[in-house]
Motif scaffolding. Structure first.
Motif, short mmCIF file in Angstrom:
data_model
loop_
_atom_site.label_atom_id
_atom_site.label_comp_id
_atom_site.label_asym_id
_atom_site.label_seq_id
_atom_site.Cartn_x
_atom_site.Cartn_y
_atom_site.Cartn_z
N VAL A 32 53.92 -6.11 3.98
CA VAL A 32 55.00 -5.60 4.52
C VAL A 32 54.57 -4.09 3.48
CG1 VAL A 32 57.82 -4.90 4.36
CG2 VAL A 32 56.81 -6.91 6.04
N GLY A 33 54.70 -4.91 1.55
CA GLY A 33 54.58 -4.53 0.69
C GLY A 33 53.53 -3.81 1.11
N LEU A 34 52.71 -3.75 1.12
CA LEU A 34 51.08 -3.23 0.96
C LEU A 34 51.70 -1.62 1.88
CD1 LEU A 34 47.81 -5.51 0.97
CD2 LEU A 34 49.40 -4.07 -1.22
N ILE A 35 52.16 -1.93 3.20
CA ILE A 35 52.34 -0.65 4.05
C ILE A 35 53.42 0.19 3.18
CG2 ILE A 35 53.53 -0.84 6.55
CD1 ILE A 35 52.13 -3.23 7.61
N LEU A 36 53.70 0.29 3.29
CA LEU A 36 55.57 0.79 1.75
C LEU A 36 54.57 1.21 1.10
CD1 LEU A 36 58.94 -1.22 2.77
CD2 LEU A 36 58.06 0.83 3.55
N LEU A 37 53.81 0.62 0.42
CA LEU A 37 52.83 0.85 -0.83
C LEU A 37 51.73 2.09 -0.56
CD1 LEU A 37 52.65 0.21 -3.94
CD2 LEU A 37 50.75 -1.16 -2.99
N ALA A 38 51.70 2.01 0.33
CA ALA A 38 50.58 3.52 1.05
C ALA A 38 51.63 4.41 1.29
CB ALA A 38 49.56 2.57 2.27
N LEU A 39 52.65 4.75 2.21
CA LEU A 39 53.44 5.72 2.87
C LEU A 39 54.08 5.97 2.24
CD1 LEU A 39 54.80 3.50 6.65
CD2 LEU A 39 52.59 5.41 5.64
N SER A 40 54.29 5.41 0.72
CA SER A 40 54.97 6.28 -0.54
C SER A 40 54.71 6.80 -1.09
CB SER A 40 55.62 5.21 -1.02
OG SER A 40 55.66 3.83 -1.30
#
Length: 622
Positions: free
Chosen positions: A314-322
């Motif tokens: 979840v952190g990597l997904i949010l990192l890429a999107l943010s």
């Protein structure tokens, strides 16, 4: 006719240039404006309003993306940050504590989060206040990497990148220079600890509540995407075994805790809560304890509440999107500002922001800028958000570096006032220690401002940032080297040496520090007083070129990037060629092509190949 009438009505001494400037050009501008009909004027006003609304919307998305970015970093490295804080033997070393503060703030991308971990550890008695002081200094350094990364997005234009990177790194240099002076002073005298202790003992401070200002606006969007249970990181840092198995993603937003007294079996009478509530039954010992049971009432309402993914995913997904949203918003903000701040408007705004008060009150301007920076940071409750927001303005030239410097200093103060108010919300038994740590952060920044701002000669961060901006404008790859070395390699090197013990740290660190000081002194003497140096040291020409110039390294980076791009380009050309061959395979059977020369000579093939390679290199130049 207009020009001739202006000459007739003008001054007696006919100066054509002066007449053009004073009469003719303003008259033409007025005529052009008057030619706009009502529809044109309404359209212009609507476009301006639309641009202003779009700018506010982009700023809102930019701030929200920074908040999501911080949450993503906490999901990726939050528990690792808690584990780092748990090793007290390492934290007792001031240099190791400083580096841990830097690394943890880099992991969670929030100085307030890392500071709150330190406060919780001090409140629970795991850390002493003296040990926590260097960690607070480190959090001050780690939070300045965000605006430096934002400046990297403006690398497209050389002059814009020079100003933006210098405006971002002036904050870095202030923090590093302040640590270089105040950390040895703190180790030798306990200056920050003693002064804050006197302040805490002198005032009867009562608990309060931390304010919610900008969060009231941004929380509806950010909390609909992700919500975190930040107590898990503090629990890992304080050694709570249950916290290690918990997820940082908040599942239940409304819970009810019921505490009742139960008869509990314990191993012996020494584990009883009190002698009055201790009795025996054969080989068993019973006591009366308060047992809490938590009931989950309502689930949270965010996008990842029902997602069965680990925190890291979840952190990597949010990192890429943010990061995608942040970069997109930043590019669009710069484009909008460039379109809105044109011509006379840009000149007027630039004069308002960068002009000093008239003599003898010119010195007051910088201190007012510090107050403005502190107030704006208090409103947005994040120094990273404020400094990242002014970085594009420095890049396009609206705010000068000399004005951005006091604004950055004010942002350092503003973020500490928020920490002080948050510390005042602590319970009464832990209020003194929590507030003392927050005051240490505040006093550290005030002391840094006293060192590096009041006297113009001492404003070294501005000169250092401008020099670094000139270097990165010429060699843009050096900006990435600077970020990696200053915020990752150097802290990790010092941390590794600290783990080996004081002897190794001193044995390796002192010679390197002496060598660095010697190089700096020789560089200064080469520029200012070369006659004081031996003839061999008046220049670095006796060293290999790669040891005192970035040109050889620039060629290596350029060739490596060109080869990488060439490989991608060649693969693309081969693919296109194969597609063309497949597409025209049927046509070749039917059509008869007649060439004047069916076979190209070897020389012509070599020339054609050379031309293709030159075209590829010209396309892929940095």
């Amino acid at each position: 006719n207009l020009f001739s009438s202006m000459i007739l009505l003008g001054p007696k001494k006919k100066n054509p240039t002066k007449i053009l400037k004073q009469f003719f050009l303003p008259a033409c501008l007025c005529a052009l404006v008057s030619e706009l009909d009502t529809k044109g004027k309404v359209l212009r006003v609507l476009v301006s309003v639309a641009k202003a609304v779009a700018l506010l919307a982009l700023l809102y998305m930019f701030i929200c993306s920074l908040d999501i970015l911080s949450s993503a970093f906490q999901l990726v490295g939050g528990k690792a940050a808690g584990d780092i804080f748990q090793d007290n033997s390492v934290l007792s070393n001031p240099l190791a504590g400083l580096v841990i503060g830097v690394l943890v703030t880099l992991l969670v991308q929030s100085s307030s989060t890392s500071s709150s971990i330190v406060v919780s550890m001090v409140s629970s008695g795991i850390l002493k206040v003296q040990v926590a002081v260097p960690i607070i200094m480190g959090t001050n350094i780690g939070t300045s990497v965000t605006n430096t990364l934002v400046a990297m997005t403006q690398a497209g234009d050389r002059s814009t990148f020079r100003r933006a990177f210098a405006g971002a790194t002036v904050h870095d240099f202030f923090n590093w220079l302040s640590v270089l002076v105040l950390l040895p002073l703190e180790v030798a005298s306990g200056y920050l600890y003693r002064v804050t202790k006197l302040i805490i003992d002198s005032f009867q401070i009562q608990t309060g509540e931390a304010p919610d200002l900008l969060n009231v606006i941004t929380d509806p969007l950010t909390e609909s995407i992700i919500q975190l249970d930040k107590s898990v990181i503090s629990g890992v840092a304080t050694g709570d075994p249950e916290a290690r198995n918990k997820s940082l993603i908040k599942k239940w937003c409304l819970t009810y805790t019921n505490t009742v007294r139960w008869n509990v079996t314990v191993e012996g009478p020494e584990n009883c809560t009190s002698p009055e509530f201790c009795w025996f039954d054969g080989n068993y010992t019973f006591t009366l304890k308060n047992v809490s049971e938590t009931f989950n009432l309502e689930k949270c309402k965010h996008a990842f509440v029902n997602v069965n993914l680990p925190d890291l995913a979840v952190g990597l997904i949010l990192l890429a999107l943010s990061l995608l949203v942040l970069c997109t918003c930043l590019i669009l903000i710069v484009k909008l500002l460039n379109s809105m701040l044109k011509g006379q408007v840009a000149i007027v705004i630039k004069k308002i922001l960068n002009t000093n008060f008239p003599f003898p009150f010119g010195w007051v301007t910088g201190y007012i800028a510090i107050l403005v920076g502190a107030g704006m940071t208090f409103i947005v409750q994040s120094s990273s958000v404020f400094t990242s927001a002014i970085t594009p303005l420095v890049g396009i030239g609206v705010i000068s570096i000399e004005r951005a410097y006091p604004l950055s200093l004010g942002s350092n103060i503003g973020t500490t006032t928020t920490a002080i108010l948050a510390a005042m919300a602590s319970p009464g038994e832990t209020l003194a220690n929590a507030l003392q740590i927050a005051l240490v952060h505040f006093l550290f920044n005030i002391s840094g401002i006293i060192l590096w701002y009041p006297i113009p000669f001492t404003r070294l961060p501005i000169r250092l940032a401008k020099s670094l901006g000139n270097v990165t404008a010429s060699y843009r790859w050096f900006a990435g080297v600077y970020i990696v070395c200053c915020f990752f390699v150097l802290p990790l090197l010092v941390f590794s040496l600290s783990l080996a013990g004081w002897k190794v740290l001193v044995g390796v660190g002192v010679p390197l520090l002496v060598l660095l000081i010697a190089i700096v002194v020789i560089n200064v003497l080469q520029r200012k007083k070369p006659n004081f140096l031996p003839s061999a040291l008046r220049s670095w020409d006796f060293l290999p070129l790669w040891a005192h110039s970035l040109d050889p390294w620039d060629k290596v980076v350029t060739v490596a990037a060109a080869k990488c791009c060439c490989c991608c380009k060649c693969c693309q050309i081969v693919t296109e060629k194969q597609d063309d061959e497949e597409q025209n395979s049927d046509e070749k059977d039917q059509e008869i092509h007649v060439y004047d020369n069916l076979a190209m000579t070897t020389e012509e093939k070599d020339k054609d190949q050379t031309k293709k390679e030159l075209n590829i290199l010209s396309v892929t130049q940095l």
